[in-house]
Design an enzyme around this catalytic site. Sequence first.
Site, PDB file in Angstrom:
ATOM      1  N   ASP A  99      -9.815  -5.143  -4.341  1.00 52.91           N
ATOM      2  CA  ASP A  99      -9.252  -4.149  -3.416  1.00 52.91           C
ATOM      3  C   ASP A  99     -10.089  -2.875  -3.496  1.00 52.91           C
ATOM      4  OD1 ASP A  99      -7.664  -2.367  -1.948  1.00 52.91           O
ATOM      5  OD2 ASP A  99      -5.816  -3.340  -2.608  1.00 52.91           O
TER       6      ASP A  99
ATOM      7  N   SER B 182       0.832  -1.195   0.000  1.00 55.72           N
ATOM      8  CA  SER B 182       0.000   0.000   0.000  1.00 55.72           C
ATOM      9  C   SER B 182       0.876   1.258   0.000  1.00 55.72           C
ATOM     10  CB  SER B 182      -0.967  -0.040   1.189  1.00 55.72           C
ATOM     11  OG  SER B 182      -2.028   0.871   1.025  1.00 55.72           O
TER      12      SER B 182
ATOM     13  N   HIS C 198      -7.494  -5.879  -0.026  1.00 52.62           N
ATOM     14  CA  HIS C 198      -6.344  -5.071   0.381  1.00 52.62           C
ATOM     15  C   HIS C 198      -5.518  -5.802   1.436  1.00 52.62           C
ATOM     16  CE1 HIS C 198      -4.326  -1.221   0.240  1.00 52.62           C
ATOM     17  NE2 HIS C 198      -4.333  -1.139   1.563  1.00 52.62           N
TER      18      HIS C 198
END
Length: 221
Positions: free
Chosen positions: A175, A117, A202
């Site tokens: 995601d 991320s 995610h």
Amino acid sequence: MRKILCLHGYRQSAQVFKDKTGSLRKLLKKHAELVYISAPHLIPASSAIQDESMETLQAVPANGKVEEQRGWYFSTEQLTFNSHDETDFSWGLQESINVVSKAFEELGPFDGILGFSQGAALGSILCYMLEKGELNFSFRFAILVSGFRSRLSPHTYFYKTKQTIATLHVIGETDRIVEKEMSEELTTYFESPHIMCHSGGHYVAATSKEKEGYINFLEQF
């Protein structure tokens, strides 16, 4: 044994990310050693309401204990961050690069980096700086999970040219924090990106389905 430096997501820490990637460590135990570090910036409690609410869930480790929440950089003057932010503000990036540099000096050398991320966005920036000779350390590959191009105008510089470093991009089809289109866009900034998609969201996918993809990529190094 390959040695990989791991860069956690926003609102996580080294311990949180380590807890959440236990399956990955088990999957790669014969192939790589994963080393975790924390971002230098504590996230102000006042920013919680303004940040990505689902990202907050990533800050709770497997043992249920709430750990301190950290970030690699902020995208607003209120010291908040969202991967979709397109602002002229950026604070904290250089301090984070310094922390990574110190990790390479004290815990390295490392063969590669793994970012998740916001950590993957940082990883993409490090890839550019590496190829431009702007770092005092080096690595041979990057694994970017739920990665994205930073949309902050001060970071435009880091996406001027395509990078030749070997990368593996792990993309979640569902995601909802960093949509797959954002991760797919990031791949276009690399000459020969390896792409591995999974049906989840995610997180760092690490099931038997992904094992071959990780290992085939790592065996190049």
